[in-house]
Scaffold this motif. Sequence first.
Motif, PDB file in Angstrom:
ATOM      1  N   SER A  11      62.505 -31.219  88.937  1.00 46.39           N
ATOM      2  CA  SER A  11      61.702 -30.269  89.704  1.00 46.39           C
ATOM      3  C   SER A  11      62.546 -29.612  90.792  1.00 46.39           C
ATOM      4  CB  SER A  11      60.527 -30.987  90.359  1.00 46.39           C
ATOM      5  OG  SER A  11      60.987 -31.828  91.401  1.00 46.39           O
ATOM      6  N   LEU A  12      62.063 -28.492  91.263  1.00 44.88           N
ATOM      7  CA  LEU A  12      62.727 -27.760  92.336  1.00 44.88           C
ATOM      8  C   LEU A  12      62.916 -28.651  93.553  1.00 44.88           C
ATOM      9  CD1 LEU A  12      63.782 -25.058  93.446  1.00 44.88           C
ATOM     10  CD2 LEU A  12      61.450 -24.539  94.142  1.00 44.88           C
ATOM     11  N   ARG A  13      61.877 -29.386  93.925  1.00 44.49           N
ATOM     12  CA  ARG A  13      61.947 -30.254  95.100  1.00 44.49           C
ATOM     13  C   ARG A  13      63.022 -31.326  94.935  1.00 44.49           C
ATOM     14  NH1 ARG A  13      56.490 -32.048  96.461  1.00 44.49           N
ATOM     15  NH2 ARG A  13      56.436 -30.206  97.744  1.00 44.49           N
ATOM     16  N   ARG A  50      53.879 -30.121  88.201  1.00 47.69           N
ATOM     17  CA  ARG A  50      52.500 -30.003  87.726  1.00 47.69           C
ATOM     18  C   ARG A  50      51.584 -30.863  88.550  1.00 47.69           C
ATOM     19  NH1 ARG A  50      55.776 -29.094  84.487  1.00 47.69           N
ATOM     20  NH2 ARG A  50      56.547 -30.147  82.670  1.00 47.69           N
ATOM     21  N   GLU A  84      64.435 -25.664  99.195  1.00 47.34           N
ATOM     22  CA  GLU A  84      63.890 -25.262  97.898  1.00 47.34           C
ATOM     23  C   GLU A  84      64.105 -23.761  97.699  1.00 47.34           C
ATOM     24  OE1 GLU A  84      59.907 -26.720  97.133  1.00 47.34           O
ATOM     25  OE2 GLU A  84      60.347 -28.562  98.222  1.00 47.34           O
ATOM     26  N   LYS A 104      66.056 -22.119  94.672  1.00 45.23           N
ATOM     27  CA  LYS A 104      65.334 -21.177  93.825  1.00 45.23           C
ATOM     28  C   LYS A 104      66.110 -19.866  93.692  1.00 45.23           C
ATOM     29  CE  LYS A 104      61.354 -19.770  95.352  1.00 45.23           C
ATOM     30  NZ  LYS A 104      59.980 -19.829  95.865  1.00 45.23           N
ATOM     31  N   LYS A 131      66.319 -21.897  84.511  1.00 46.09           N
ATOM     32  CA  LYS A 131      64.900 -22.226  84.522  1.00 46.09           C
ATOM     33  C   LYS A 131      64.733 -23.555  85.242  1.00 46.09           C
ATOM     34  CE  LYS A 131      62.531 -19.131  82.040  1.00 46.09           C
ATOM     35  NZ  LYS A 131      62.933 -18.001  82.918  1.00 46.09           N
ATOM     36  N   THR A 135      61.835 -26.318  86.261  1.00 46.04           N
ATOM     37  CA  THR A 135      60.446 -26.663  85.948  1.00 46.04           C
ATOM     38  C   THR A 135      59.623 -26.736  87.223  1.00 46.04           C
ATOM     39  OG1 THR A 135      61.061 -28.986  85.978  1.00 46.04           O
ATOM     40  CG2 THR A 135      60.963 -27.929  83.818  1.00 46.04           C
ATOM     41  N   LYS A 136      58.409 -26.240  87.149  1.00 38.23           N
ATOM     42  CA  LYS A 136      57.488 -26.294  88.263  1.00 38.23           C
ATOM     43  C   LYS A 136      56.802 -27.659  88.249  1.00 38.23           C
ATOM     44  CE  LYS A 136      57.658 -21.880  89.616  1.00 38.23           C
ATOM     45  NZ  LYS A 136      59.110 -21.783  89.596  1.00 38.23           N
TER      46      LYS A 136
END
Length: 61
Positions: free
Chosen positions: A31-33, A61, A43, A47, A56, A58-59
């Motif tokens: 994940s971005l975090r 969820r 972040e 990004k 890419k 992933t976000k």
Amino acid sequence: MASGEKFERHRQPWRQDEISKLHQLAGKGMSLRAIAKALTRTEESVKDRAKADRLKITKMR
């Protein structure tokens, strides 16, 4: 009093090893975090760099 010195890494240029680590972590689907934490960057910074490199991320969820 010291002039507004900040200890955080604000607007630091990306080093080559950080870029390869970003690619590696993004490839693992982190994940971005998590990537931001691993690279000790914001972040937002991660990004922006990922977008520049067409990665890419992933976000959460």
